[in-house]
Enzyme design. Structure first.
Site, mmCIF file in Angstrom:
data_model
loop_
_atom_site.group_PDB
_atom_site.id
_atom_site.type_symbol
_atom_site.label_atom_id
_atom_site.label_comp_id
_atom_site.label_asym_id
_atom_site.label_seq_id
_atom_site.Cartn_x
_atom_site.Cartn_y
_atom_site.Cartn_z
ATOM 1 C CG ASN A 44 35.714 34.301 50.129
ATOM 2 O OD1 ASN A 44 35.114 33.360 50.616
ATOM 3 N ND2 ASN A 44 35.203 35.048 49.178
ATOM 4 C CD GLU A 46 33.902 39.437 49.792
ATOM 5 O OE1 GLU A 46 32.880 40.119 49.984
ATOM 6 O OE2 GLU A 46 34.142 38.845 48.722
ATOM 7 C CB CYS A 55 41.995 34.644 48.626
ATOM 8 S SG CYS A 55 41.850 35.907 47.366
ATOM 9 C CD GLU A 57 42.601 30.412 46.901
ATOM 10 O OE1 GLU A 57 42.013 31.259 47.601
ATOM 11 O OE2 GLU A 57 42.448 30.326 45.670
ATOM 12 C CB CYS A 94 43.530 35.447 42.767
ATOM 13 S SG CYS A 94 44.325 35.781 44.355
ATOM 14 C CB CYS A 97 45.862 32.628 46.179
ATOM 15 S SG CYS A 97 44.790 33.557 47.294
HETATM 16 N N1 THU Z 1 38.676 34.778 46.074
HETATM 17 C C1 THU Z 1 39.249 33.777 46.798
HETATM 18 O O1 THU Z 1 38.892 33.552 47.964
HETATM 19 N N2 THU Z 1 40.221 33.039 46.216
HETATM 20 C C2 THU Z 1 40.662 33.236 44.938
HETATM 21 O O2 THU Z 1 41.671 32.668 44.552
HETATM 22 C C3 THU Z 1 39.891 34.082 44.033
HETATM 23 C C4 THU Z 1 39.061 35.116 44.725
HETATM 24 C C5 THU Z 1 37.648 35.598 46.709
HETATM 25 C C6 THU Z 1 38.086 37.001 47.025
HETATM 26 C C7 THU Z 1 36.767 37.738 47.082
HETATM 27 O O3 THU Z 1 36.245 37.637 48.387
HETATM 28 C C8 THU Z 1 35.874 36.965 46.124
HETATM 29 O O4 THU Z 1 36.513 35.737 45.872
HETATM 30 C C9 THU Z 1 35.619 37.680 44.807
HETATM 31 O O5 THU Z 1 36.802 38.049 44.206
#
Ligand code: THU
Length: 135
Positions: A44, A46, A55, A57, A94, A97
């Site tokens: 991920n 940010e 994210c 994925e 999520c 994704c």
């Molecule tokens: N996150 C992912 O990288 N993949 C997911 O499927 C769920 C959430 C990350 C996004 C964010 O940087 C952190 O997790 C908290 O939500």
């Protein structure tokens, strides 16, 4: 040789070490196994504008596409997607994704549960999906 589910999880865990997650402090890694045997990882990334976070994925999918062979005419197919959240397990993809993984025919998702690989058929995560065949 095709990686085992545990090996894919380990690759996802390694990828999570590269996460840029200063706001959530929730590093995530993903390892995608494609039908041609290739494994592509992501983490991920940010942003201070929180909604622009990408994210793990989806960074993996983007990386796979950009590093694909030129003139490829067939849509890449994801055989399995392993996802690891370093702070909480299991870490399922999520909704956004799931939709992106679905585009590439993802067959199953592997998460870590009680430190063991747990495989879930993708159709259970995103039933009645809207995809390329829906258009
Ligand atoms: N996150 C992912 O990288 N993949 C997911 O499927 C769920 C959430 C990350 C996004 C964010 O940087 C952190 O997790 C908290 O939500």
């Amino acid at each position: 040789m095709t990686p085992t589910d545990s090996e894919l999880l380990e690759l996802a865990r390694e990828a999570a070490q590269h996460a840029y997650a200063p706001y959530s402090d929730f590093p995530v890694g993903a390892a995608l196994l494609f039908s041609n045997g290739r494994v592509v990882t992501g983490c991920n990334v940010e942003n201070a504008s929180f909604g622009l976070t990408i994210c793990a994925e989806r960074t993996a999918v983007t990386r796979a596409i950009i590093s694909g062979e030129p003139n490829r005419s067939e849509r890449p197919r994801i055989v399995a997607a392993a996802v690891v959240g370093l702070k909480a397990q299991p870490c399922y993809p999520c909704g956004a994704c799931r939709q992106v993984l679905s585009e590439f025919g993802c067959e199953r998702v592997i998460v870590a549960e009680h430190d063991r690989a747990h495989s879930v058929p993708f159709a259970e995560l995103l039933p009645y999906a809207f995809g390329p065949d829906s258009l």
